[in-house]
Design a protein around this motif. Structure first.
Motif, PDB file in Angstrom:
ATOM      1  N   LEU A  83       8.976   5.118 -24.620  1.00 31.39           N
ATOM      2  CA  LEU A  83       7.948   4.517 -23.648  1.00 31.39           C
ATOM      3  C   LEU A  83       8.754   3.367 -23.212  1.00 31.39           C
ATOM      4  N   GLU A  84       9.438   2.382 -24.090  1.00 30.93           N
ATOM      5  CA  GLU A  84      10.012   1.139 -23.647  1.00 30.93           C
ATOM      6  C   GLU A  84      11.098   1.513 -22.623  1.00 30.93           C
ATOM      7  N   ALA A  85      11.775   2.658 -22.870  1.00 31.63           N
ATOM      8  CA  ALA A  85      12.876   3.407 -21.807  1.00 31.63           C
ATOM      9  C   ALA A  85      12.210   3.721 -20.601  1.00 31.63           C
ATOM     10  N   GLY A  86      11.019   3.755 -20.327  1.00 29.42           N
ATOM     11  CA  GLY A  86      10.352   4.169 -19.131  1.00 29.42           C
ATOM     12  C   GLY A  86       9.996   5.591 -19.160  1.00 29.42           C
ATOM     13  N   ALA A  87      10.154   6.441 -20.264  1.00 30.33           N
ATOM     14  CA  ALA A  87       9.669   7.834 -20.102  1.00 30.33           C
ATOM     15  C   ALA A  87       8.231   8.276 -19.978  1.00 30.33           C
ATOM     16  N   ARG A  88       8.027   9.180 -19.183  1.00 31.03           N
ATOM     17  CA  ARG A  88       6.693   9.629 -18.633  1.00 31.03           C
ATOM     18  C   ARG A  88       6.644  10.957 -19.367  1.00 31.03           C
ATOM     19  N   GLU A  89       7.508  11.588 -19.929  1.00 32.54           N
ATOM     20  CA  GLU A  89       7.284  12.906 -20.796  1.00 32.54           C
ATOM     21  C   GLU A  89       8.179  12.804 -22.056  1.00 32.54           C
ATOM     22  N   ILE A  90       7.332  12.902 -23.150  1.00 34.02           N
ATOM     23  CA  ILE A  90       7.682  12.786 -24.437  1.00 34.02           C
ATOM     24  C   ILE A  90       7.446  14.213 -25.404  1.00 34.02           C
ATOM     25  N   THR A  91       8.616  14.843 -25.891  1.00 35.98           N
ATOM     26  CA  THR A  91       8.199  15.951 -26.816  1.00 35.98           C
ATOM     27  C   THR A  91       8.575  15.675 -28.238  1.00 35.98           C
ATOM     28  N   ILE A  92       7.813  15.689 -29.181  1.00 39.93           N
ATOM     29  CA  ILE A  92       8.014  15.502 -30.492  1.00 39.93           C
ATOM     30  C   ILE A  92       7.941  17.057 -31.145  1.00 39.93           C
TER      31      ILE A  92
END
Length: 160
Positions: A17-26
């Motif tokens: 999030l701090e890197a500006g992510a708009r899409e994250i997959t775990i």
């Protein structure tokens, strides 16, 4: 404070999030003695030795999470491929604790900032959960009702 599996996962998502992510997959892959965990995001990436103690691009007093992960994980790797950052690590299964304790908070924390997908693989179960589907169901993921329901729903992923 001793970091364990869920702490590292929250740390990785926060970094995304701090890197500006708009899409994250775990992605969690459950094997008999260990877990392979991969967090992929579309944020701006990284530079430098992100696993060094105290390394941070976000200010003083930061930069402990990935360093501690490197110390505790059986293996860890981070790479940038085609505008995606992929953090992969392997931890002992007994260090994972109960993922249902942290997943509801991760989904709640991320829901207004990015979309998040959680994918779980094991011999018994292959399942995915998408934040957009949960938002359609609950409206908001930060209500007590949503958090309580998500904790129960995510308990299927706890490794007992």
């Amino acid at each position: 404070m001793s970091h364990r599996g869920p702490d590292f996962l929250f740390e990785a998502v926060t970094n995304s999030l701090e890197a500006g992510a708009r899409e994250i997959t775990i992605e969690y892959s459950d094997y008999s003695q260990f877990l392979d965990i991969t967090v992929t995001d579309d944020g701006k990436g990284f530079s430098g030795n992100v696993f060094a103690s105290g390394f941070s691009t976000k200010g003083e007093g930061r930069g402990k999470g990935l360093y501690l992960l490197k110390q505790r994980a059986d293996s860890v790797d981070i790479k940038r491929e085609k505008s995606l950052t992929k953090l992969s690590y392997r931890i002992k299964k007994e260090e994972n604790d109960y993922i249902s304790e942290v997943l509801p908070f991760i989904f709640s924390y991320v829901s207004d900032k990015a979309s998040i997908d959680f994918i779980f693989h094991s011999k018994e179960l292959n399942e995915s959960v998408c934040s957009s589907d949960l938002i359609k169901e609950f409206g908001s993921l930060d209500s007590v009702k949503a958090l309580s329901t998500l904790k129960k729903r995510f308990s299927v992923f706890d490794l007992k």
